[in-house]
Design an enzyme around this catalytic site. Structure first.
Site, mmCIF file in Angstrom:
data_model
loop_
_atom_site.group_PDB
_atom_site.id
_atom_site.type_symbol
_atom_site.label_atom_id
_atom_site.label_comp_id
_atom_site.label_asym_id
_atom_site.label_seq_id
_atom_site.Cartn_x
_atom_site.Cartn_y
_atom_site.Cartn_z
ATOM 1 N N SER A 121 0.809 -1.215 0.000
ATOM 2 C CA SER A 121 0.000 0.000 0.000
ATOM 3 C C SER A 121 0.841 1.264 0.000
ATOM 4 C CB SER A 121 -0.907 0.020 1.236
ATOM 5 O OG SER A 121 -0.122 0.018 2.424
ATOM 6 N N HIS A 142 -3.148 -3.335 -5.590
ATOM 7 C CA HIS A 142 -3.443 -2.929 -4.219
ATOM 8 C C HIS A 142 -4.933 -3.068 -3.932
ATOM 9 C CE1 HIS A 142 -3.832 0.440 -1.034
ATOM 10 N NE2 HIS A 142 -3.652 -0.730 -0.456
ATOM 11 N N GLU A 154 -6.171 -0.551 -6.854
ATOM 12 C CA GLU A 154 -5.184 0.312 -7.503
ATOM 13 C C GLU A 154 -4.190 -0.582 -8.248
ATOM 14 O OE1 GLU A 154 -4.855 4.296 -4.747
ATOM 15 O OE2 GLU A 154 -3.883 2.484 -3.989
ATOM 16 N N ASN A 192 -3.954 6.133 -0.260
ATOM 17 C CA ASN A 192 -3.158 6.327 0.950
ATOM 18 C C ASN A 192 -2.451 7.674 0.963
ATOM 19 O OD1 ASN A 192 -3.957 3.931 1.974
ATOM 20 N ND2 ASN A 192 -2.024 2.854 1.700
#
Length: 596
Positions: A121, A142, A154, A192
């Site tokens: 991540s 991800h 992702e 993130n």
């Protein structure tokens, strides 16, 4: 041409790895689940079985489908079992050295055409890929936790990832029923990079004792509609994981101080306070791994009524203003049984304000939320005026005039002359210093901020803002009034943005910077935050709804107060405002709304 993927291996069967196995198996794909030991393998099998059994109990999965799902999964110890799969997804702990060693071994074991994917991540996919002799076949996939539920994936390509590998993974996401956003390899990717700056800032706010943990979390849930408050979310993620993600983003992302882990996070990790998994983090839980909260030494005493703090009695309320916020606040107080004096500055405005309030109440009647008798009684509690002198006998005045400091200061100076001693004077400002309004009077101890959110009749949150001059009695009175309105009051000190805007607008500004850097698109960034984090709106949807001029003004106030470079308004935001692209109401913001 997209690479065909029919068999998949997953390495690491913790919560995330087991969830990824379930995602593949749910969608008809044979999965080889691999761990390093028999004990770890059995723990992973138990996680998968427990998740599917819960889905059956909730009626989300038929028993026969559960059995078919589990039948598609093979469990093995050791990487050698992965020699024939088309794709390997690793979900081991977030340590670069560990992942590099794993990928070097996968490169040796797997067939030459196999795609090697990391679920990292925050770590560099490029740094992981160079541990192999096939960096062109390494990619980031991800998933978000819980993987069976969250729709976003992702897809992270490096500068050498082969186009057919990217296309194959994108096609696979479609087969899994996921929404994929394909992005380049950079710290934090989309979700993130935007999420953890916000979470880190919330910790800093709590560390400075600006507001309680409960108030910070309630503010963001009720004020922004988020599924969880930031401190509760950090407990769910794990403080150790959060520290590693932030530290990686800080080192890889240009050393932005907004990503430098707050000292409190490191202290809590050192003390073993990791969140839910350890049984204690920002909150205390019934046992490790449990979501059930239990009271601790920081839990507020809910049995002590606000009136016990010396709150003054409030029976009659004045509201000054004629805009949407003013009419909403009038409605809120009148529906709660208060006698209200509505004051506008222009003689023709009282009727306009009355019609606006009546129109809102009429809609509530149509929706079945009010009876006609309750609507009429609510309107009867309001006196409509264009004269400030009619506020001479009220117990509380709430101003909701233009968001200009000079206008508010002039009004507070006038109210100081008109109102009786002991009246609570409140400003609804969302960004201006409350103390500057207070010091326009001779009674700064009686001045507070009551920041209602728009639309006031619907939004359950009110930020109760005290200055360094606000008396305990005035603060207690404000809290009691908010409780009597049936709203949740969060108490905070007088600083730019209070709680909600101080956390919200830097996150929105970060999204603009990401777009400005051409890292991703408006649509993909919005998808990432809605589908990956459960936000009700993406950042650009929200900016267009709020108004880019409002966002820019708020961000400027935040930057002026602390002069933190990371809080400086994004140039793109300033340029759009200068061009008149102010959002939905203007017809154009980050999106064109004229054809909608």
């Amino acid at each position: 041409m997209a690479r065909e993927i029919n068999t998949v291996g997953v390495v690491g069967l913790g919560t995330m790895g087991a969830g990824i196995v379930e995602v593949f198996a749910r969608n008809g794909i044979d999965v080889l689940a691999v761990e390093i030991s028999d004990a770890a393998l059995e723990r992973g099998r138990a996680v998968l079985v427990g998740s599917t059994d819960r889905a059956v109990a909730k009626g989300k999965l038929a028993p026969a489908d559960r059995d078919a799902l589990l039948g598609r999964v093979s469990f093995e110890v050791g990487l050698a079992a992965l020699r024939d799969v088309d794709l390997v997804v690793e979900a081991v702990p977030e340590r670069l050295d560990l992942k590099q060693r794993l990928f070097a071994e996968l490169d040796r074991v797997c067939k030459p055409s196999a795609i090697l994917a990391t679920n990292t991540s925050s770590l560099s996919v490029t740094d992981i890929s160079v541990a192999t002799q096939r960096p062109d076949q390494v990619i980031g996939i991800h998933f978000f936790n819980p993987a069976p539920v969250m729709k976003l994936v992702e897809v992270v390509r490096t500068v050498v990832t082969a186009p057919e590998v990217v296309a194959g993974v994108e096609a696979l996401c479609g087969r899994l029923g996921k929404v994929d956003v394909t992005i380049n390899d950079r710290a934090g990717f989309i979700a993130n990079a935007l999420l953890f700056g916000y979470l880190n800032q919330a910790v800093t706010m709590y560390e400075a004792r600006y507001a309680s943990r409960e108030d910070i979390d309630a503010a963001m849930k009720l004020g922004c509609g988020l599924p969880m408050g930031p401190l509760a979310l950090l407990d769910l993620i794990g403080l150790d994981t959060a520290y590693e993600v932030l530290d990686t983003m800080y080192r890889r992302g240009g050393r932005d101080r907004r990503h430098a882990p707050a000292p409190l996070i490191k202290q809590m990790v050192t003390a073993g306070l990791l969140g839910r998994k350890s049984g204690r983090g920002f909150y205390t839980y019934a046992k490790p791994g449990s979501p059930a909260l239990v009271p601790d030494e920081h839990t507020p005493n809910a049995t002590v009524p606000a009136a016990a703090d010396g709150a003054r009695g409030i029976a009659k309320v004045g509201v000054v203003g004629s805009g949407t916020m003013a009419t909403g606040i009038i409605e809120v107080f009148a529906k709660a049984g208060y006698e209200v004096v509505s004051v506008t500055r222009d003689a023709e405005k009282p009727e306009h304000v009355r019609e606006a309030v009546k129109g809102s109440l009429d809609k509530a009647v149509v929706r079945g939320e009010l009876t006609e008798a309750e609507r009429d009684a609510t309107l009867d509690r309001v006196n409509w005026s264009a004269t400030l002198e009619h506020l001479a006998d009220v117990d509380l005045v709430v101003e909701a005039v233009a968001e200009e400091l000079s206008v508010k200061q002039d009004l507070f100076a006038t109210l100081d002359e008109i109102c009786k001693p002991g009246v609570l004077l409140a400003t609804t400002t969302s960004s201006l210093p409350v103390i500057k309004c207070a010091m326009a009077t001779q009674r700064p101890a009686d001045v507070v901020g009551l920041h209602f959110f728009n639309p006031a009749p619907a939004m359950p949150l009110v930020e109760v803002v005290h200055t360094i001059r606000t008396s305990p009695e005035a603060l207690a009175t404000a809290r009691a009034v908010v409780a009597a309105l049936g709203r949740t009051g969060v108490v905070c000190a007088d600083r730019a943005g209070f709680v909600v805007n101080a956390l919200l607008f830097p996150y929105l500004n970060d999204a603009v910077r990401m777009l400005e850097a051409s890292y991703s698109t408006v649509d993909d960034i919005d998808h990432a935050m809605k589908l990956g984090c459960g936000y009700p709106m993406g950042p650009f949807e929200l900016l267009d709804a709020v108004g880019l001029d409002v966002a820019l003004a708020s961000q400027r106030e935040l930057y002026r107060e602390v002069r933190e470079p990371g809080l400086a308004p994004a140039p793109l935001l300033e340029h759009l405002v200068t061009a008149g692209y102010l959002g939905r109401e203007a017809g154009r913001g980050f999106r064109d709304h004229t054809a909608r």
